[in-house]
Design a protein around this motif. Structure first.
Motif, PDB file in Angstrom:
ATOM      1  N   THR A 185      14.545  44.008  48.487  1.00 48.23           N
ATOM      2  CA  THR A 185      15.691  43.198  48.911  1.00 48.23           C
ATOM      3  C   THR A 185      16.705  43.181  47.781  1.00 48.23           C
ATOM      4  OG1 THR A 185      16.370  41.067  49.842  1.00 48.23           O
ATOM      5  CG2 THR A 185      14.775  41.010  48.045  1.00 48.23           C
ATOM      6  N   THR A 186      17.913  42.761  48.077  1.00 46.73           N
ATOM      7  CA  THR A 186      18.950  42.612  47.057  1.00 46.73           C
ATOM      8  C   THR A 186      19.055  41.148  46.671  1.00 46.73           C
ATOM      9  OG1 THR A 186      20.211  44.503  47.892  1.00 46.73           O
ATOM     10  CG2 THR A 186      21.396  42.925  46.519  1.00 46.73           C
ATOM     11  N   ILE A 204      14.449  33.842  50.009  1.00 46.47           N
ATOM     12  CA  ILE A 204      13.850  34.130  48.697  1.00 46.47           C
ATOM     13  C   ILE A 204      14.763  33.494  47.655  1.00 46.47           C
ATOM     14  CG2 ILE A 204      13.042  35.953  47.137  1.00 46.47           C
ATOM     15  CD1 ILE A 204      12.942  37.796  49.629  1.00 46.47           C
ATOM     16  N   ASN A 205      14.396  32.300  47.208  1.00 47.24           N
ATOM     17  CA  ASN A 205      15.347  31.542  46.390  1.00 47.24           C
ATOM     18  C   ASN A 205      14.689  30.667  45.322  1.00 47.24           C
ATOM     19  OD1 ASN A 205      14.207  29.526  47.926  1.00 47.24           O
ATOM     20  ND2 ASN A 205      16.035  29.165  49.186  1.00 47.24           N
ATOM     21  N   GLY A 237      10.552  40.940  56.290  1.00 49.23           N
ATOM     22  CA  GLY A 237      11.010  39.925  57.232  1.00 49.23           C
ATOM     23  C   GLY A 237      11.542  38.633  56.653  1.00 49.23           C
ATOM     24  N   PHE A 238      11.756  38.541  55.346  1.00 46.89           N
ATOM     25  CA  PHE A 238      12.374  37.340  54.785  1.00 46.89           C
ATOM     26  C   PHE A 238      13.885  37.447  54.964  1.00 46.89           C
ATOM     27  CE2 PHE A 238       8.310  37.362  52.503  1.00 46.89           C
ATOM     28  CZ  PHE A 238       7.928  36.032  52.656  1.00 46.89           C
ATOM     29  N   SER A 239      14.449  36.510  55.690  1.00 47.06           N
ATOM     30  CA  SER A 239      15.874  36.535  55.996  1.00 47.06           C
ATOM     31  C   SER A 239      16.694  36.212  54.755  1.00 47.06           C
ATOM     32  CB  SER A 239      16.193  35.526  57.108  1.00 47.06           C
ATOM     33  OG  SER A 239      15.462  35.825  58.276  1.00 47.06           O
ATOM     34  N   PRO A 240      17.981  36.569  54.753  1.00 45.63           N
ATOM     35  CA  PRO A 240      18.839  36.228  53.615  1.00 45.63           C
ATOM     36  C   PRO A 240      18.782  34.724  53.310  1.00 45.63           C
ATOM     37  CG  PRO A 240      19.970  37.773  55.041  1.00 45.63           C
ATOM     38  CD  PRO A 240      18.698  37.398  55.744  1.00 45.63           C
ATOM     39  N   GLY A 241      18.558  34.402  52.051  1.00 44.69           N
ATOM     40  CA  GLY A 241      18.489  33.008  51.621  1.00 44.69           C
ATOM     41  C   GLY A 241      17.089  32.451  51.531  1.00 44.69           C
ATOM     42  N   ASN A 274      18.226  35.968  47.917  1.00 46.69           N
ATOM     43  CA  ASN A 274      18.356  37.313  48.488  1.00 46.69           C
ATOM     44  C   ASN A 274      19.536  37.374  49.441  1.00 46.69           C
ATOM     45  OD1 ASN A 274      16.738  35.608  50.250  1.00 46.69           O
ATOM     46  ND2 ASN A 274      16.333  37.440  51.482  1.00 46.69           N
ATOM     47  N   LEU A 275      20.290  38.469  49.339  1.00 45.49           N
ATOM     48  CA  LEU A 275      21.455  38.677  50.206  1.00 45.49           C
ATOM     49  C   LEU A 275      21.105  39.488  51.444  1.00 45.49           C
ATOM     50  CD1 LEU A 275      24.217  39.537  47.553  1.00 45.49           C
ATOM     51  CD2 LEU A 275      23.651  37.313  48.543  1.00 45.49           C
ATOM     52  N   THR A 276      20.002  40.233  51.391  1.00 43.23           N
ATOM     53  CA  THR A 276      19.600  41.080  52.518  1.00 43.23           C
ATOM     54  C   THR A 276      18.184  40.723  52.954  1.00 43.23           C
ATOM     55  OG1 THR A 276      18.739  42.783  51.027  1.00 43.23           O
ATOM     56  CG2 THR A 276      21.031  43.000  51.721  1.00 43.23           C
ATOM     57  N   ALA A 277      17.892  40.997  54.208  1.00 42.40           N
ATOM     58  CA  ALA A 277      16.531  40.778  54.706  1.00 42.40           C
ATOM     59  C   ALA A 277      15.588  41.757  54.011  1.00 42.40           C
ATOM     60  CB  ALA A 277      16.481  40.970  56.213  1.00 42.40           C
ATOM     61  N   SER A 278      14.425  41.271  53.600  1.00 44.89           N
ATOM     62  CA  SER A 278      13.459  42.142  52.928  1.00 44.89           C
ATOM     63  C   SER A 278      12.834  43.102  53.937  1.00 44.89           C
ATOM     64  CB  SER A 278      12.384  41.308  52.233  1.00 44.89           C
ATOM     65  OG  SER A 278      11.678  40.517  53.175  1.00 44.89           O
TER      66      SER A 278
END
Length: 375
Positions: free
Chosen positions: A95-96, A164-165, A158-162, A179-183
């Motif tokens: 992810t990003t 992973i924080n 499958g982790f949506s943006p936001g 995260n800015l992108t879905a993993s």
């Protein structure tokens, strides 16, 4: 690439009755005596024949294992090594991540490789670590970097943006990370079936003239999470690569970037080719049907209902597991009837032809049990 329709191959006969009879016949010919069914010698020879049958079976299995179609496990690994192909290891989801400072600083702020950011509610068991060093320039407050999941396989997908924080490694002036992108991109080690497909297409990779098969081979070699690839040229000097993930998932931007980086190698991409990697176009469809069960199978209704649910899920997975696979309700009807339904009344989907850049994507299903009917 499909297997050629070849007949079944048998290197040595393994029919038990025939082998046993041959052993007894040879013994009777050599000794000049006839063995009765209860003769101890006949029973002894029968036991030897059983061992011979087992050896014949092992001979066939071993010999067939030297053919790509039947090879598996370590034998398949050695066969791939002969052509320069290796089984892909389990890959971690990527992810990003964006790191944000509390205030702009007068000097660059470094984010070291391996900086960990956890998934929300993951209790620290699943986290993503940055894969390279990144700097937030002086005067700026944000910077982005690729991060990989600590656990290889699909667990990090499958982790949506936001989501992973949770910043697990505290850094000076770093206020948040998210995260800015879905993993995506996590997959288990490559299975025999997909490895066989890559071995069969490996000769395409020997050319750097840009054949379609070479681009598809190298794109699949990026990760075990890539299930299918379509390469085509929309214009002179231009090549478009369309990858599809395991389970029929649409690849995210991070996976597309990884494939593009793989194909940038000068030993893979001809100098004159401009390569673009893009996600397939989803073709959504509904699944709506009513099915009936024969009255003679009334005692099996709960089991059949469960089997029908599984059959529908299997159809949807089959439908989205290949680029360009037409949306085909006949396949759905066939699977539901094989699950035990006597009659199927489908409303959706309807047959829809897809091109090689499209992939079917199912919406929530409406499956109705219509009751028992006369057989």
């Amino acid at each position: 690439m499909e297997y050629v329709d070849l007949p079944e191959i048998l290197f040595t006969p393994e029919d038990a009755a025939e082998i046993q009879q041959n052993v007894i016949t040879i013994y009777e010919g050599l000794t000049g005596r006839t063995l009765q069914p209860a003769d101890p010698v006949r029973l002894f020879l029968s036991s030897l024949a059983t061992i011979i049958v087992q050896q014949r079976v092992l001979i066939n299995q071993t010999a067939k294992g030297n053919l790509l179609r039947f090879a598996s496990g370590v034998a398949l690994d050695h066969m791939g090594a002969f052509q320069g192909s290796e089984r892909l290891n389990a890959s971690a989801a990527i992810t990003t991540l964006q790191f944000t400072l509390s205030i702009p600083l007068s000097s660059a702020t470094g984010i070291p490789p391996g900086t960990r950011v956890g998934a929300q509610g993951g209790d620290g068991s699943i986290y993503f670590a940055t894969t390279e060093y990144m700097e937030i320039p002086a005067g700026a407050t944000t910077g982005t970097v690729i991060a990989a999941c600590s656990t290889s396989g699909p667990a990090g997908n499958g982790f949506s943006p936001g989501q992973i924080n949770v910043l697990m490694d505290q850094l000076p002036f770093v206020q948040t990370a998210t995260n800015l992108t879905a993993s995506s991109g996590g997959a288990a080690a490559e299975m025999d079936a997909s490895f066989k497909d890559r071995i069969r297409t490996a000769p395409e990779s020997y050319s750097t003239a840009g054949p379609r098969g070479a681009y598809e081979f190298w794109a699949k070699s990026t990760s075990a999470a890539i299930l299918d690839v379509h390469a085509y040229s929309p214009d002179e000097g231009k090549v478009t690569i369309v990858p599809l993930m395991v389970g029929g998932q649409i690849p995210g931007q991070d996976v597309l970037a990884a494939v593009a980086e793989k194909l940038e190698d000068r030993g893979i991409r001809p100098l004159t080719d401009k390569v673009t990697v893009t996600a397939p176009t989803p073709a959504s469809y509904d699944t709506t049907l009513t099915y009936y069960i024969g009255r003679s199978r009334a005692a099996e209704v709960p089991a059949i209902q469960s089997a029908v649910t599984t059959a529908v899920a299997g159809y949807q997975l089959w439908q989205r597991s290949k680029l360009g696979r037409d949306i085909n309700p006949s396949e759905l009807i066939s699977r539901v009837m094989a699950a035990g339904a006597l009659r199927v009344v489908p409303i959706a989907p309807v047959y829809t032809a897809l091109d090689a850049t499209q992939v079917a994507q199912d919406k929530p299903s409406t499956i109705t049990y219509g009751g028992l009917v006369d057989d």
